[in-house]
Design an enzyme around this catalytic site. Structure first.
Site, PDB file in Angstrom:
ATOM      1  N   LYS A 130       0.361  29.676  47.432  1.00 57.33           N
ATOM      2  CA  LYS A 130       0.275  30.746  48.434  1.00 57.33           C
ATOM      3  C   LYS A 130       0.679  30.157  49.772  1.00 57.33           C
ATOM      4  CE  LYS A 130      -0.967  35.112  48.872  1.00 57.33           C
ATOM      5  NZ  LYS A 130      -0.889  36.222  47.909  1.00 57.33           N
ATOM      6  N   ASP A 134       3.381  39.402  50.648  1.00 55.45           N
ATOM      7  CA  ASP A 134       1.936  39.708  50.639  1.00 55.45           C
ATOM      8  C   ASP A 134       1.715  40.504  51.927  1.00 55.45           C
ATOM      9  OD1 ASP A 134      -0.759  38.985  49.240  1.00 55.45           O
ATOM     10  OD2 ASP A 134      -1.194  38.540  51.325  1.00 55.45           O
TER      11      ASP A 134
HETATM   12  P1  NDP Z   1       0.475  45.417  53.305  1.00 51.13           P
HETATM   13  O1  NDP Z   1       0.696  44.571  54.508  1.00 51.13           O
HETATM   14  O2  NDP Z   1       1.612  46.219  52.792  1.00 51.13           O
HETATM   15  O3  NDP Z   1      -0.754  46.412  53.560  1.00 51.13           O
HETATM   16  C1  NDP Z   1      -2.008  45.927  53.902  1.00 51.13           C
HETATM   17  C2  NDP Z   1      -2.930  47.109  54.154  1.00 51.13           C
HETATM   18  O4  NDP Z   1      -4.240  46.622  54.345  1.00 51.13           O
HETATM   19  C3  NDP Z   1      -2.569  47.885  55.416  1.00 51.13           C
HETATM   20  O5  NDP Z   1      -2.966  49.214  55.266  1.00 51.13           O
HETATM   21  C4  NDP Z   1      -3.408  47.153  56.473  1.00 51.13           C
HETATM   22  O6  NDP Z   1      -3.696  47.928  57.625  1.00 51.13           O
HETATM   23  C5  NDP Z   1      -4.685  46.892  55.695  1.00 51.13           C
HETATM   24  N1  NDP Z   1      -5.348  45.712  56.234  1.00 51.13           N
HETATM   25  C6  NDP Z   1      -4.849  44.466  56.377  1.00 51.13           C
HETATM   26  N2  NDP Z   1      -5.745  43.653  56.951  1.00 51.13           N
HETATM   27  C7  NDP Z   1      -6.835  44.417  57.184  1.00 51.13           C
HETATM   28  C8  NDP Z   1      -8.097  44.162  57.753  1.00 51.13           C
HETATM   29  N3  NDP Z   1      -8.419  42.949  58.204  1.00 51.13           N
HETATM   30  N4  NDP Z   1      -8.980  45.188  57.810  1.00 51.13           N
HETATM   31  C9  NDP Z   1      -8.664  46.435  57.356  1.00 51.13           C
HETATM   32  N5  NDP Z   1      -7.470  46.735  56.807  1.00 51.13           N
HETATM   33  C10 NDP Z   1      -6.580  45.746  56.737  1.00 51.13           C
HETATM   34  O7  NDP Z   1      -0.093  44.408  52.188  1.00 51.13           O
HETATM   35  P2  NDP Z   1      -0.152  44.608  50.607  1.00 51.13           P
HETATM   36  O8  NDP Z   1      -0.365  46.043  50.279  1.00 51.13           O
HETATM   37  O9  NDP Z   1       0.981  43.874  50.025  1.00 51.13           O
HETATM   38  O10 NDP Z   1      -1.459  43.767  50.243  1.00 51.13           O
HETATM   39  C11 NDP Z   1      -2.762  44.342  50.215  1.00 51.13           C
HETATM   40  C12 NDP Z   1      -3.694  43.470  49.410  1.00 51.13           C
HETATM   41  O11 NDP Z   1      -3.189  43.342  48.071  1.00 51.13           O
HETATM   42  C13 NDP Z   1      -3.864  42.025  49.909  1.00 51.13           C
HETATM   43  O12 NDP Z   1      -5.161  41.593  49.618  1.00 51.13           O
HETATM   44  C14 NDP Z   1      -2.872  41.260  49.050  1.00 51.13           C
HETATM   45  O13 NDP Z   1      -3.200  39.887  48.948  1.00 51.13           O
HETATM   46  C15 NDP Z   1      -3.058  41.978  47.723  1.00 51.13           C
HETATM   47  N6  NDP Z   1      -1.974  41.819  46.765  1.00 51.13           N
HETATM   48  C16 NDP Z   1      -0.698  42.184  47.107  1.00 51.13           C
HETATM   49  C17 NDP Z   1       0.312  42.059  46.177  1.00 51.13           C
HETATM   50  C18 NDP Z   1       1.695  42.548  46.443  1.00 51.13           C
HETATM   51  O14 NDP Z   1       2.493  42.564  45.493  1.00 51.13           O
HETATM   52  N7  NDP Z   1       2.038  42.973  47.644  1.00 51.13           N
HETATM   53  C19 NDP Z   1       0.066  41.459  44.854  1.00 51.13           C
HETATM   54  C20 NDP Z   1      -1.334  41.215  44.566  1.00 51.13           C
HETATM   55  C21 NDP Z   1      -2.294  41.370  45.517  1.00 51.13           C
HETATM   56  P3  NDP Z   1      -2.944  47.596  59.012  1.00 51.13           P
HETATM   57  O15 NDP Z   1      -1.556  48.113  58.824  1.00 51.13           O
HETATM   58  O16 NDP Z   1      -3.721  48.313  60.052  1.00 51.13           O
HETATM   59  O17 NDP Z   1      -2.987  46.095  59.181  1.00 51.13           O
END
Ligand code: NDP
Length: 449
Positions: free
Chosen positions: A129, A169
């Site tokens: 990571k 991510d």
């Molecule tokens: P994105 O950046 O596309 O979206 C993240 C989302 O989570 C946004 O809505 C963001 O809101 C919100 N968010 C982020 N940080 C916080 C916080 N501290 N408090 C509240 N809301 C928050 O990321 P992904 O959708 O790719 O990833 C989301 C999760 O899924 C993560 O945990 C990631 O590790 C996991 N994941 C992702 C994969 C992938 O293929 N993308 C694969 C497996 C797991 P805002 O825009 O306001 O920051």
């Protein structure tokens, strides 16, 4: 029993000392060791060869300076990381996160989880990571590109299609992967499958953007089918509104479920009528193109926006946390249980705190940890690597069928290792042991390296 307690205490105290000041990493390791230590104890080879101790120490952790110049002509300095955690079963594989909260502890927890998750997919991928404390929010296109180029200038020394294959991510989507890939290609003078999540025009796989969300919903459907039920007609609460949340919502709708919420770091929207295809198209545009805030959804569709809160008090059958780590605490878990939620599937990595997991387990809620339920993303990344090696592309239907098959297999593994005497499936235990065994056997076979 007493002996297990002693081994657990020894392990906990030595690892706590060794990784002091890394709370997220310790949280992930303790969550896993709770299930693994009783299992390892029955397999003296694992204890003798200190497999768990080895697995919790990164093979390599790289930290580097990322200097770049903003649009005002000022110098900015960020910190870049790549944690190469374990390569016993394949090249390091895992995403890059760009978020101001990124630090060594968070990336080590994610890299550790990734070892077990990648193993569960059945594909030959090790765990890694990386990322940076860079905040993409509010940055111009030019600034994003300059940052990505500077980040890759250093990272390129440590990665490669047979060494380490990063992906996206939080904060790293198709746009960032494009810039990172471009800079790697320029620096190395080669076109190779060094990153996944690439655009379709330059080696990306169909279904990769959708894979984590689709895979999560396939997994949850397997959990329901296993007890003779299905997602059809279920009320679902989703957190997040990024990549994982968007495709989770899309697949839920396709399966006939009703999705009531979405969120971002400012709060959540509650739409009692349900998010439909048209409203979801608005979210795609809002988040991926305009890069706006979720409260604009509430304004447009006349529903509630609850500022600075999580959606766990909304009544539902199924909860799918898809935002970030530790977003669902003990109180949130108690709200869910009180309102009749009986399935929790983690789209995010480690969204549930240890207190929340205890509440789920005490109340016999079926709880699927991220390392099993969100493995679809990395699984299709693995399929992207296969297609790049073959210099060939599978169709959308082919990739989707393979994704579904992989999620069904992960579910079977969880049932195999997590089925309790009364038939209850402890998915956490099943995923932890099921993911561990293959890596542990590979480590034993390869000697002390
Ligand atoms: P994105 O950046 O596309 O979206 C993240 C989302 O989570 C946004 O809505 C963001 O809101 C919100 N968010 C982020 N940080 C916080 C916080 N501290 N408090 C509240 N809301 C928050 O990321 P992904 O959708 O790719 O990833 C989301 C999760 O899924 C993560 O945990 C990631 O590790 C996991 N994941 C992702 C994969 C992938 O293929 N993308 C694969 C497996 C797991 P805002 O825009 O306001 O920051």
């Amino acid at each position: 029993m007493e002996e297990t307690l002693e081994i657990t205490n020894d392990f906990v105290s030595s690892i706590s000392l060794r990784h002091a000041n890394e709370p997220e990493f310790l949280q992930a390791v303790f969550e896993v060791s709770e299930d693994l230590i009783p299992y390892i104890e029955k397999n003296p080879e694992y204890t003798k060869h200190k497999i768990l101790e080895c697995m919790t120490e990164p093979e390599r952790a790289i930290i580097f300076r990322v200097p770049w110049i903003n649009d005002k002509g000022e110098i900015e300095i960020n910190r870049g990381y790549r944690i190469q955690m374990n390569s016993a079963i394949g090249p390091y594989k895992g995403g890059l996160r760009f978020h101001p909260s990124v630090n060594l502890s968070i990336l080590k927890f994610l890299a550790f989880e990734q070892i077990l998750k990648n193993s569960l997919t059945g594909l030959p991928m090790g765990g890694g990571k990386g990322g940076s404390d860079f905040d993409p929010k509010g940055k111009s296109e030019a600034e994003i590109m300059k940052f990505c180029q500077s980040f890759m200038t250093e990272l390129s020394k440590y990665i490669g299609p047979n060494t380490d294959v990063p992906a996206g991510d939080i904060g790293v989507g198709g746009r960032e992967i494009g810039y990172l890939f471009g800079q790697y290609r320029r620096l190395r003078g080669e076109f190779s499958g060094v990153l996944t999540g690439k655009g379709l025009e330059f080696g990306g796989s169909l279904i990769r953007p959708e894979a984590t969300g689709y895979g999560l919903v396939y997994f949850v459907e397997e959990m329901l089918q296993h007890k003779g039920d299905s997602l059809k007609g279920k009320q679902v609460v989703v957190s997040g509104s990024g990549n994982v949340a968007q495709y989770t919502i899309q697949k839920c709708l396709e399966m006939g479920a009703k999705v009531l919420t979405a969120s971002d770091s400012e709060g959540y929207i509650y739409d009692p009528a349900g998010i439909d295809e048209e409203k979801l198209a608005f979210i795609y545009e809002l988040k991926n193109v305009k890069r706006g805030r979720i409260k604009e959804y509430a304004k447009k569709y006349g529903c509630d926006f609850v500022a600075n809160e999580k959606p766990w008090s909304v009544k539902c059958d199924v909860a799918l946390p898809c935002a970030t780590q530790n977003e669902l605490d003990e109180n949130g878990a108690m709200e869910l249980v009180k309102n009749g939620c009986h399935i929790v599937g983690e789209g995010a990595n480690m969204p549930s705190t240890p207190g929340a997991i205890t509440v789920f387990q005490d109340n016999r809620v079926l709880y699927a940890p991220g390392k099993a339920a969100n493995a679809g993303g990395v699984a299709v990344s693995g399929l992207e690597m296969s297609q790049n090696s073959m210099r060939y592309n599978w169709t959308r239907e082919e990739v989707d069928a393979k994704l579904k098959w992989i999620m069904q297999n992960i579910h079977k593994t969880c049932v195999k290792f997590g089925c309790e005497e009364d038939g209850f499936i402890n998915y956490k235990k099943g995923a932890n042991i099921g993911g561990f065994v293959k890596v542990a056997e590979a480590m034993l076979a390869q000697g002390l390296v």
